[in-house]
Scaffold this motif. Structure first.
Motif, PDB file in Angstrom:
ATOM      1  N   LYS A   1      38.252  85.300  17.232  1.00 38.07           N
ATOM      2  CA  LYS A   1      38.937  84.045  16.957  1.00 38.07           C
ATOM      3  C   LYS A   1      38.253  82.895  17.692  1.00 38.07           C
ATOM      4  CE  LYS A   1      43.532  86.169  16.470  1.00 38.07           C
ATOM      5  NZ  LYS A   1      44.936  86.171  16.957  1.00 38.07           N
ATOM      6  N   GLY A   2      38.480  81.694  17.161  1.00 35.90           N
ATOM      7  CA  GLY A   2      37.988  80.499  17.832  1.00 35.90           C
ATOM      8  C   GLY A   2      36.980  79.732  17.008  1.00 35.90           C
ATOM      9  N   ASP A   3      36.759  78.473  17.385  1.00 35.79           N
ATOM     10  CA  ASP A   3      35.763  77.635  16.711  1.00 35.79           C
ATOM     11  C   ASP A   3      34.389  78.285  16.815  1.00 35.79           C
ATOM     12  OD1 ASP A   3      37.768  75.840  16.207  1.00 35.79           O
ATOM     13  OD2 ASP A   3      37.291  74.553  17.915  1.00 35.79           O
ATOM     14  N   GLY A   4      33.693  78.341  15.714  1.00 33.77           N
ATOM     15  CA  GLY A   4      32.364  78.924  15.706  1.00 33.77           C
ATOM     16  C   GLY A   4      32.344  80.408  15.401  1.00 33.77           C
TER      17      GLY A   4
ATOM     18  N   LEU B   1      31.635  95.930  20.756  1.00 35.04           N
ATOM     19  CA  LEU B   1      32.195  94.802  21.488  1.00 35.04           C
ATOM     20  C   LEU B   1      31.171  94.216  22.465  1.00 35.04           C
ATOM     21  CD1 LEU B   1      34.972  93.424  21.511  1.00 35.04           C
ATOM     22  CD2 LEU B   1      35.582  94.863  23.457  1.00 35.04           C
ATOM     23  N   LYS B   2      30.438  95.079  23.145  1.00 37.27           N
ATOM     24  CA  LYS B   2      29.397  94.618  24.068  1.00 37.27           C
ATOM     25  C   LYS B   2      28.308  93.857  23.327  1.00 37.27           C
ATOM     26  CE  LYS B   2      27.841  97.407  27.188  1.00 37.27           C
ATOM     27  NZ  LYS B   2      27.301  98.628  27.843  1.00 37.27           N
ATOM     28  N   MET B   3      27.901  94.359  22.144  1.00 40.94           N
ATOM     29  CA  MET B   3      26.884  93.672  21.355  1.00 40.94           C
ATOM     30  C   MET B   3      27.355  92.285  20.941  1.00 40.94           C
ATOM     31  SD  MET B   3      25.491  94.456  17.518  1.00 40.94           S
ATOM     32  CE  MET B   3      26.988  93.686  16.877  1.00 40.94           C
ATOM     33  N   MET B   4      28.616  92.191  20.478  1.00 38.29           N
ATOM     34  CA  MET B   4      29.147  90.901  20.045  1.00 38.29           C
ATOM     35  C   MET B   4      29.180  89.902  21.196  1.00 38.29           C
ATOM     36  SD  MET B   4      29.727  90.980  16.797  1.00 38.29           S
ATOM     37  CE  MET B   4      30.738  89.510  16.624  1.00 38.29           C
ATOM     38  N   ASN B   5      29.523  90.366  22.370  1.00 34.25           N
ATOM     39  CA  ASN B   5      29.603  89.460  23.523  1.00 34.25           C
ATOM     40  C   ASN B   5      28.229  88.981  23.971  1.00 34.25           C
ATOM     41  OD1 ASN B   5      32.419  89.146  24.021  1.00 34.25           O
ATOM     42  ND2 ASN B   5      32.505  91.257  24.766  1.00 34.25           N
TER      43      ASN B   5
ATOM     44  N   ARG C   1      26.995  81.355  23.488  1.00 27.47           N
ATOM     45  CA  ARG C   1      27.056  79.941  23.130  1.00 27.47           C
ATOM     46  C   ARG C   1      28.374  79.568  22.464  1.00 27.47           C
ATOM     47  NH1 ARG C   1      21.045  78.517  20.610  1.00 27.47           N
ATOM     48  NH2 ARG C   1      19.855  78.815  22.557  1.00 27.47           N
ATOM     49  N   VAL C   2      28.849  80.452  21.589  1.00 37.30           N
ATOM     50  CA  VAL C   2      30.043  80.136  20.801  1.00 37.30           C
ATOM     51  C   VAL C   2      31.307  80.229  21.646  1.00 37.30           C
ATOM     52  CG1 VAL C   2      31.419  80.833  18.797  1.00 37.30           C
ATOM     53  CG2 VAL C   2      28.912  80.949  18.700  1.00 37.30           C
ATOM     54  N   LYS C   3      31.388  81.209  22.527  1.00 31.38           N
ATOM     55  CA  LYS C   3      32.560  81.432  23.369  1.00 31.38           C
ATOM     56  C   LYS C   3      33.808  81.742  22.543  1.00 31.38           C
ATOM     57  CE  LYS C   3      30.164  80.549  27.062  1.00 31.38           C
ATOM     58  NZ  LYS C   3      29.713  81.640  27.963  1.00 31.38           N
ATOM     59  N   ALA C   4      33.629  82.543  21.518  1.00 31.07           N
ATOM     60  CA  ALA C   4      34.769  82.978  20.722  1.00 31.07           C
ATOM     61  C   ALA C   4      35.563  84.023  21.507  1.00 31.07           C
ATOM     62  CB  ALA C   4      34.302  83.566  19.389  1.00 31.07           C
ATOM     63  N   ASP C   5      36.817  84.189  21.123  1.00 27.34           N
ATOM     64  CA  ASP C   5      37.677  85.188  21.756  1.00 27.34           C
ATOM     65  C   ASP C   5      37.527  86.503  20.983  1.00 27.34           C
ATOM     66  OD1 ASP C   5      39.588  86.553  23.174  1.00 27.34           O
ATOM     67  OD2 ASP C   5      41.287  85.653  22.106  1.00 27.34           O
ATOM     68  N   ILE C   6      36.835  87.460  21.581  1.00 30.97           N
ATOM     69  CA  ILE C   6      36.556  88.741  20.918  1.00 30.97           C
ATOM     70  C   ILE C   6      37.204  89.853  21.720  1.00 30.97           C
ATOM     71  CG2 ILE C   6      34.773  90.285  20.039  1.00 30.97           C
ATOM     72  CD1 ILE C   6      32.828  87.933  20.102  1.00 30.97           C
TER      73      ILE C   6
END
Length: 303
Positions: A57-60, A121-125, A130-135
């Motif tokens: 979730k989140g912008d970007g 999850l580690k790969m996504m983070n 830069r985006v700082k989405a909530d994953i």
């Protein structure tokens, strides 16, 4: 049923004693109810315990996914609420297979293999700096049914193939009977569709070997993503020489218990390998020139 037919026959033959008539009337009503319930079919649904759900979730968030998936995140709308996709490495090999669900323009759910969920999850983070989405990994469960509910419960048409039915995330209609996922896996295997680490060798297999182009899982018009160059080249040049196909072993033969992946031979030549086994059926990746031929599994008598 016999009582009901007997009552009809006696009545048609000239009537009965009043008490007997009342008795037959009551019995016929009971029989009608039994027949009605015995012929009624109930919808069934299976929980896929080998799948997990990750929320982003989140912008970007959409831009983050767009740079990682083989499909086009812009295809996700309220009317087209899920897509199938692969995540690739820089060499164009499959790292994860996923169904991506639309919540809104800045919120998505990603269904992935449960066993690799933390690595995913580690790969996504890593790409999220830069985006700082909530994953985060959710506790949501994935359910599948071959029938679409007529209730208000949200269902998602499986984007890979029309015969795979409908997906439900965490909740499903209470009228559905919960069953084992055997029927789902049998249908999936019969269609030649791999899912998860049992069918896909993560980090080794290429997307077109797993029929990504036939499963509505790749866009050739979107911008760049990781692994895009090699995927586009394989598409335009036609370099795919082998694909995953459903297989069936000969009568009275079984493959369960063999070491996988198992080499498949045509005479002394290697035709491919068996990836997974479900009873007398399974998935194999075979070279085109051997499709339609009787092949042998190395080290066994199975054909």
């Amino acid at each position: 049923k016999q009582w009901y037919q007997r009552r009809v026959a006696i009545t048609a033959g000239g009537g009965t004693h009043p008490q007997m008539s009342a008795l037959f009337t009551n019995i016929s009503r009971i029989c009608k109810r039994i027949l009605l319930h015995s012929t009624k079919t109930f919808s069934s649904i299976a929980r896929l315990d080998h799948r997990s759900v990750i929320s982003i979730k989140g912008d970007g968030s959409a831009n983050l996914l767009q740079g990682l998936i083989t499909n086009d995140v812009n295809l996700l709308t309220k009317d087209n609420s899920c897509i199938y996709s692969h995540f690739l490495n820089v060499k164009g090999r499959i790292m994860y297979d996923s169904i991506i669900y639309y919540e809104n323009d800045n919120s998505f759910l990603l269904e992935v293999e449960k066993e690799g969920a933390f690595q995913f999850l580690k790969m996504m983070n890593v790409y999220n700096f830069r985006v700082k989405a909530d994953i985060k990994l959710t506790s949501f469960k994935v359910f599948t049914s071959l029938e679409k509910s007529q209730s208000d419960y949200t269902s998602f048409k499986d984007p890979r193939h029309a015969d795979l039915g409908w997906r439900y995330i965490d909740v499903f209609p209470p009228s559905y009977a919960l069953i084992e996922p055997d029927e789902y896996h049998q249908k999936r295997i019969s269609l030649g569709i791999g899912e998860g680490f049992r069918d896909i060798s993560y980090g080794k297999d290429f997307p077109f070997e797993h029929n990504l182009d036939y499963l509505n899982g790749v866009s050739f018009s979107k911008g760049c993503y990781i692994g895009q160059e090699l995927t586009a080249r394989a598409h335009h040049v036609g370099e795919t020489r082998k694909r995953v196909v459903p297989i069936k072993v000969g009568q009275s033969q079984k493959l369960e218990g063999i070491s996988l992946p198992a080499k498949v031979l045509s005479g002394k030549k290697t035709a491919g390998k068996i990836l997974s086994v479900y009873g007398d059926r399974g998935l194999a990746i075979l070279r085109f020139q051997y499709l339609g031929k009787v092949l042998h599994v190395q080290g066994t008598g199975a054909t």
